[in-house]
Design a protein around this motif. Structure first.
Motif, PDB file in Angstrom:
ATOM      1  N   VAL A 143      -9.572 -13.186  13.608  1.00 28.40           N
ATOM      2  CA  VAL A 143      -9.437 -11.986  12.781  1.00 28.40           C
ATOM      3  C   VAL A 143     -10.199 -10.816  13.399  1.00 28.40           C
ATOM      4  O   VAL A 143      -9.683  -9.695  13.478  1.00 28.40           O
ATOM      5  N   ALA A 144     -11.414 -11.084  13.864  1.00 27.91           N
ATOM      6  CA  ALA A 144     -12.218 -10.011  14.471  1.00 27.91           C
ATOM      7  C   ALA A 144     -11.534  -9.466  15.724  1.00 27.91           C
ATOM      8  O   ALA A 144     -11.480  -8.246  15.931  1.00 27.91           O
ATOM      9  N   LEU A 145     -11.002 -10.366  16.545  1.00 31.38           N
ATOM     10  CA  LEU A 145     -10.318  -9.933  17.767  1.00 31.38           C
ATOM     11  C   LEU A 145      -9.091  -9.081  17.441  1.00 31.38           C
ATOM     12  O   LEU A 145      -8.863  -8.038  18.060  1.00 31.38           O
ATOM     13  N   ILE A 146      -8.324  -9.515  16.458  1.00 29.35           N
ATOM     14  CA  ILE A 146      -7.123  -8.761  16.076  1.00 29.35           C
ATOM     15  C   ILE A 146      -7.505  -7.384  15.529  1.00 29.35           C
ATOM     16  O   ILE A 146      -6.861  -6.377  15.840  1.00 29.35           O
ATOM     17  N   MET A 147      -8.573  -7.317  14.726  1.00 29.78           N
ATOM     18  CA  MET A 147      -8.996  -6.030  14.163  1.00 29.78           C
ATOM     19  C   MET A 147      -9.462  -5.060  15.242  1.00 29.78           C
ATOM     20  O   MET A 147      -9.312  -3.844  15.108  1.00 29.78           O
ATOM     21  N   VAL A 148     -10.013  -5.595  16.304  1.00 32.53           N
ATOM     22  CA  VAL A 148     -10.497  -4.746  17.393  1.00 32.53           C
ATOM     23  C   VAL A 148      -9.360  -4.298  18.301  1.00 32.53           C
ATOM     24  O   VAL A 148      -9.321  -3.144  18.756  1.00 32.53           O
ATOM     25  N   VAL A 149      -8.411  -5.202  18.537  1.00 29.98           N
ATOM     26  CA  VAL A 149      -7.365  -4.938  19.540  1.00 29.98           C
ATOM     27  C   VAL A 149      -6.159  -4.201  18.970  1.00 29.98           C
ATOM     28  O   VAL A 149      -5.635  -3.268  19.575  1.00 29.98           O
ATOM     29  N   THR A 150      -5.673  -4.616  17.794  1.00 28.55           N
ATOM     30  CA  THR A 150      -4.396  -4.079  17.296  1.00 28.55           C
ATOM     31  C   THR A 150      -4.345  -2.571  17.088  1.00 28.55           C
ATOM     32  O   THR A 150      -3.269  -1.980  17.261  1.00 28.55           O
ATOM     33  N   PRO A 151      -5.439  -1.888  16.710  1.00 22.20           N
ATOM     34  CA  PRO A 151      -5.341  -0.428  16.534  1.00 22.20           C
ATOM     35  C   PRO A 151      -4.859   0.299  17.794  1.00 22.20           C
ATOM     36  O   PRO A 151      -4.273   1.387  17.692  1.00 22.20           O
ATOM     37  N   LYS A 152      -5.082  -0.314  18.969  1.00 22.84           N
ATOM     38  CA  LYS A 152      -4.654   0.328  20.212  1.00 22.84           C
ATOM     39  C   LYS A 152      -3.139   0.215  20.403  1.00 22.84           C
ATOM     40  O   LYS A 152      -2.539   1.040  21.094  1.00 22.84           O
ATOM     41  N   PHE A 153      -2.526  -0.799  19.798  1.00 17.76           N
ATOM     42  CA  PHE A 153      -1.103  -1.041  20.003  1.00 17.76           C
ATOM     43  C   PHE A 153      -0.269  -0.799  18.735  1.00 17.76           C
ATOM     44  O   PHE A 153       0.881  -0.369  18.816  1.00 17.76           O
ATOM     45  N   ILE A 154      -0.844  -1.115  17.574  1.00 22.45           N
ATOM     46  CA  ILE A 154      -0.124  -0.921  16.309  1.00 22.45           C
ATOM     47  C   ILE A 154      -1.029  -0.139  15.351  1.00 22.45           C
ATOM     48  O   ILE A 154      -1.570  -0.706  14.379  1.00 22.45           O
ATOM     49  N   PRO A 155      -1.240   1.139  15.586  1.00 25.44           N
ATOM     50  CA  PRO A 155      -2.188   1.903  14.765  1.00 25.44           C
ATOM     51  C   PRO A 155      -1.733   2.112  13.329  1.00 25.44           C
ATOM     52  O   PRO A 155      -2.549   2.420  12.455  1.00 25.44           O
ATOM     53  N   VAL A 156      -0.433   1.938  13.059  1.00 20.86           N
ATOM     54  CA  VAL A 156       0.091   2.205  11.717  1.00 20.86           C
ATOM     55  C   VAL A 156      -0.364   1.148  10.714  1.00 20.86           C
ATOM     56  O   VAL A 156      -0.669   1.450   9.568  1.00 20.86           O
ATOM     57  N   VAL A 157      -0.426  -0.120  11.143  1.00 22.14           N
ATOM     58  CA  VAL A 157      -0.780  -1.222  10.242  1.00 22.14           C
ATOM     59  C   VAL A 157      -2.242  -1.610  10.470  1.00 22.14           C
ATOM     60  O   VAL A 157      -2.652  -1.834  11.613  1.00 22.14           O
ATOM     61  N   GLY A 188      -5.509  -3.546  11.150  1.00 22.85           N
ATOM     62  CA  GLY A 188      -5.745  -4.811  11.840  1.00 22.85           C
ATOM     63  C   GLY A 188      -6.183  -5.913  10.912  1.00 22.85           C
ATOM     64  O   GLY A 188      -5.889  -7.099  11.148  1.00 22.85           O
ATOM     65  N   SER A 189      -6.865  -5.544   9.815  1.00 23.18           N
ATOM     66  CA  SER A 189      -7.330  -6.562   8.873  1.00 23.18           C
ATOM     67  C   SER A 189      -6.151  -7.281   8.225  1.00 23.18           C
ATOM     68  O   SER A 189      -6.180  -8.511   8.040  1.00 23.18           O
ATOM     69  N   ILE A 190      -5.092  -6.525   7.883  1.00 24.83           N
ATOM     70  CA  ILE A 190      -3.900  -7.135   7.278  1.00 24.83           C
ATOM     71  C   ILE A 190      -3.226  -8.079   8.266  1.00 24.83           C
ATOM     72  O   ILE A 190      -2.838  -9.203   7.934  1.00 24.83           O
ATOM     73  N   ILE A 191      -3.079  -7.622   9.517  1.00 28.20           N
ATOM     74  CA  ILE A 191      -2.438  -8.459  10.547  1.00 28.20           C
ATOM     75  C   ILE A 191      -3.237  -9.738  10.769  1.00 28.20           C
ATOM     76  O   ILE A 191      -2.686 -10.843  10.839  1.00 28.20           O
ATOM     77  N   GLY A 192      -4.558  -9.595  10.881  1.00 29.49           N
ATOM     78  CA  GLY A 192      -5.413 -10.757  11.107  1.00 29.49           C
ATOM     79  C   GLY A 192      -5.320 -11.766   9.980  1.00 29.49           C
ATOM     80  O   GLY A 192      -5.236 -12.990  10.214  1.00 29.49           O
ATOM     81  N   ILE A 193      -5.314 -11.273   8.746  1.00 30.51           N
ATOM     82  CA  ILE A 193      -5.235 -12.177   7.595  1.00 30.51           C
ATOM     83  C   ILE A 193      -3.889 -12.889   7.559  1.00 30.51           C
ATOM     84  O   ILE A 193      -3.807 -14.102   7.278  1.00 30.51           O
ATOM     85  N   ILE A 194      -2.805 -12.156   7.853  1.00 30.68           N
ATOM     86  CA  ILE A 194      -1.478 -12.776   7.863  1.00 30.68           C
ATOM     87  C   ILE A 194      -1.402 -13.869   8.928  1.00 30.68           C
ATOM     88  O   ILE A 194      -0.891 -14.976   8.679  1.00 30.68           O
ATOM     89  N   VAL A 195      -1.925 -13.576  10.109  1.00 29.22           N
ATOM     90  CA  VAL A 195      -1.889 -14.551  11.207  1.00 29.22           C
ATOM     91  C   VAL A 195      -2.649 -15.813  10.834  1.00 29.22           C
ATOM     92  O   VAL A 195      -2.146 -16.950  10.983  1.00 29.22           O
ATOM     93  N   ILE A 196      -3.868 -15.677  10.338  1.00 29.88           N
ATOM     94  CA  ILE A 196      -4.695 -16.839  10.001  1.00 29.88           C
ATOM     95  C   ILE A 196      -4.069 -17.625   8.844  1.00 29.88           C
ATOM     96  O   ILE A 196      -4.080 -18.864   8.840  1.00 29.88           O
ATOM     97  N   THR A 197      -3.525 -16.910   7.859  1.00 29.70           N
ATOM     98  CA  THR A 197      -2.894 -17.599   6.729  1.00 29.70           C
ATOM     99  C   THR A 197      -1.691 -18.421   7.185  1.00 29.70           C
ATOM    100  O   THR A 197      -1.510 -19.585   6.769  1.00 29.70           O
TER     101      THR A 197
END
Length: 555
Positions: free
Chosen positions: A186-200, A202-211
C-alpha cells in the motif's frame, strides 16, 4: 445580540458564487470523498471505536460543519490528531464513553464560538504548532504498529509507543509477515501511482489491490468486518452507569483539540486560495454542532481536516457545496458499498495511515525552526516529545508556558540601565551628577535590578533618569520608578526625569512618579536642559557650602 448571533448562522451569501462554481465544486467534492473514505475507516479503527464510527463521523460531521462552519472550503471528519486523544480514552473508559465525550466536547466548542473566542488560536506560537504536528505524526505512525504486525486489537497501554512495542513482542510471525507485506505494498502504491495516475488517489488503489489479493489468496489478514448499510436515527447516548465526572477532563481535552485543529486548518485553507471570508467564531460553532451531531448518530468527535481541506482547495472547491458533496459520496458508500468495504484488510488501512503520518511531518518548517533560535528550537522539540510521551493538550500548554518563560527572559535581557557621561564639555561638580539611561523593558522582571543600580551611589547629589528608551512599561515598573524617585529624595538627592515616552505618560502619572518629584520643574523633555538644571543645583549647593550655610532644598 441578534446581530452577533446572525453573523454565526448560515446565509444565502454562503452560496452566492455557486452559479459559477457548481461544476468545480461537484468535482472537488467527489475527489475529496474518495480521498476521505480510507482515512475515515482507518481513523475509526485506529482510535478503537471502529470503522463504522469513522464513516458515520465523516458523513454527519462533514455535512454539518460544511453548512454551519466558518470556512467555505473546510472539510471536517475524523482526524489523526483526534485519534491520538481518543485512543487513551477508549483504553481507560471504554468505547461507549467516546459518544458521551464527543457530545460534551461538542457543546464546549459550540460555546467557545458563541463567546467569540475563535481568534484565540493566534496566541499559539508557531514552534508549538509545528512541534504538536510532528508529535501527532509520530503517534499516528506508531499507532499502526499493532495492525501492521497482525495484532490490531492488542492494547497493552494507553501510550502508543508502549502499545506498539507490546504488539511486536506478542505478534504471530506468519500473520505479521502477511500484514507487513500489505503495509509495504500500500505504501509503495501510494508513493508511485501519483506519478502515473494522478486522478485516482493512491490510497484507494492500494486498498483495492490488497483487498483483491487477500480475497483471491484466502490470506489470514484481519478484515474491517461488518458495517452498517444505513444511518440509524439520532439518539442520546446511554448515561446509565457512566461517571460523568471522570469524563470532564477528557471532554475538555477533545474540545481544545477540536477547536485548535479546526481553526488552524481553516486558516491554512484561507491562505491557499481566495475562497471568501473565514469566520473563526462561526467555525467553532459549526465544529461544535458537528461533534454533537456525530455523537447523536454514534460517531466520534470531529475536527477540520487539514489534508482533506487542502485536497478540496487544490481540486477547485470554492463553496460549501464541495464539502457537502464529499459527505454525500461517503453516505453513498454506507448505503451502496458496505459489503465490499467490510472486506478491506486492516493492514491496508494501517499502510494508508503510515504514509499519511510521514507526509504530515513538517520537515521544512522543522528545519526553519531548528535554524532560527535556540529558544524556538527548544520549544519545538519539547512540544513534540511531550506530545508523544504524555498528552497532546499537555504538550500545547507546556509549549505555550515555555514560550512565555522565554519571552519573559528575553524582556529581562532587553531591560537595561546604563550610567552614561553627561553631554557637552565637562563642568565643575559633574562627578556629583549621575545620568542613568533606562532602555528596553521596565517591568516586574527587571524593576528591582534597576532600582538598586540607580539608588546606590552615595557620592551623587543629583540623579537624572532618562526614560526615552523605555519601550515596554507595566504597573510594577511604574511603581518601582516612583519608589526610585522617593528613595533618592529621601536620601537627600535630587531626582530629575527626562523624556517620558508619550505611550507611558498616563501610566507613569497614575503610578505617582511625578508626584514624588520635589518640583514640577524636575521633569524635562530635553536632555541638555535637564543637565543644565542639574548643574545649577551643584553650583547653588557649592555656593551655600562656601558661605557656611546648610545644604539648600532647591527646586
Amino acid at each position: 445580540m441578534w446581530a452577533t448571533l446572525k453573523s454565526l448562522l448560515p446565509s444565502r451569501a454562503d452560496y452566492s458564487a455557486l452559479p459559477r462554481t457548481w461544476k468545480s465544486d461537484l468535482l472537488a467534492g467527489l475527489t475529496v470523498g474518495i480521498v476521505a473514505l480510507p482515512l475515515a475507516l482507518a481513523f475509526g479503527v485506529s482510535s478503537g471505536v471502529g470503522a463504522e464510527a469513522g464513516l458515520i463521523t465523516a458523513v454527519v460531521a462533514g455535512f454539518i460543519a460544511a453548512v454551519f462552519g466558518g470556512s467555505n472550503v473546510q472539510v471536517s471528519g475524523p482526524t489523526g490528531a483526534m485519534v491520538v486523544v481518543l485512543a487513551p480514552i477508549v483504553a481507560t473508559h471504554g468505547v461507549a464513553s467516546v459518544v458521551i465525550v464527543g457530545l460534551m466536547a461538542g457543546v464546549i466548542v459550540l460555546l467557545l464560538g458563541l463567546f467569540r473566542l475563535g481568534r484565540s488560536v493566534s496566541f499559539i506560537p508557531w514552534p508549538v504548532i509545528e512541534g504538536f504536528t510532528l508529535g501527532i505524526a509520530v503517534i499516528i505512525f506508531v499507532q499502526q504498529i499493532p495492525a501492521s504486525v497482525g495484532s490490531p486489537e492488542f492494547v497493552e497501554s494507553t501510550n502508543a509507543v508502549l502499545s506498539g512495542i507490546s504488539a511486536i513482542v506478542a505478534a504471530n510471525v506468519d500473520l505479521a509477515l502477511w500484514s507487513l507485506g500489505a503495509v509495504l505494498i500500500v505504501a509503495l502504491i501510494m508513493v508511485v501511482t501519483p506519478k502515473f495516475i494522478p486522478v485516482v488517489p493512491g490510497s484507494i488503489i492500494g486498498i483495492i489491490v490488497i483487498t483483491l489479493v487477500a480475497e483471491l489468496t484466502g490470506s489470514p489478514l484481519v478484515r474491517i468486518g461488518e458495517l452498517p448499510s444505513s444511518l440509524g436515527l439520532p439518539s442520546l447516548p446511554d448515561f446509565a452507569g457512566v461517571n460523568l465526572g471522570e469524563l470532564v477532563v477528557p471532554a475538555f481535552a477533545v474540545a481544545a483539540l477540536a477547536a485548535i485543529e479546526s481553526l488552524l486548518s481553516a486558516r491554512v485553507a484561507a491562505s491557499m486560495a481566495n475562497t471568501g471570508v473565514f469566520n473563526p467564531d462561526r467555525e467553532l460553532l459549526g465544529q461544535g454542532l458537528a461533534s454533537v451531531g456525530s455523537a447523536l448518530f454514534g460517531g466520534m468527535p470531529a475536527t477540520g481536516a487539514i489534508a482533506r481541506t487542502a485536497v478540496n482547495v487544490r481540486s477547485g472547491g470554492k463553496t460549501r457545496v464541495a464539502s457537502i458533496v464529499h459527505a454525500a459520496v461517503l453516505l453513498g458508500v454506507v448505503y451502496l458499498a458496505t459489503g465490499p468495504v467490510s472486506r478491506i484488510p486492516l493492514a491496508a488501512l494501517a499502510g494508508v495511515l503510515m504514509v499519511t503520518a510521514v507526509r504530515m511531518v513538517p520537515s521544512k518548517a522543522a528545519w526553519k525552526i531548528l535554524r532560527s533560535t535556540k529558544h524556538d528550537a527548544t520549544i519545538f522539540i519539547a512540544t513534540a516529545v511531550i506530545t508523544v510521551a504524555l498528552d497532546l493538550i499537555e504538550a500545547v500548554v507546556v509549549g505555550i508556558v515555555v514560550t512565555v518563560l522565554f519571552s519573559i527572559r528575553a524582556l529581562i535581557m532587553r531591560g537595561k540601565v546604563h550610567q552614561v557621561e553627561l553631554p557637552g564639555p565637562a563642568a565643575s561638580g559633574d562627578e556629583r551628577i549621575a545620568l542613568f539611561r533606562i532602555e528596553g523593558a521596565l517591568y516586574f522582571g527587571v524593576a528591582d535590578k534597576i532600582h538598586e543600580e540607580v539608588t546606590t551611589h552615595p557620592d551623587v547629589t543629583v540623579v537624572i533618569i532618562q526614560l526615552s528608551g523605555v519601550q515596554f512599561l507595566d504597573a510594577t515598573g511604574a511603581q518601582i520608578l516612583a519608589e526610585i524617585v522617593m528613595q533618592l529624595e529621601r536620601d537627600g538627592k535630587t531626582a530629575i526625569i527626562k523624556g517620558i515616552p508619550e505611550q507611558h505618560r498616563e501610566l507613569i502619572t497614575r503610578a505617582g512618579v511625578l508626584g514624588e518629584l520635589r518640583h514640577p520643574n524636575h521633569l524635562f523633555d530635553n536632555l541638555e536642559l535637564a543637565v543644565a538644571h542639574a548643574r545649577s543645583h551643584i553650583t547653588r549647593e557649592d555656593a551655600a557650602t562656601a558661605e557656611g550655610l546648610p545644604r539648600p532644598f532647591f527646586s
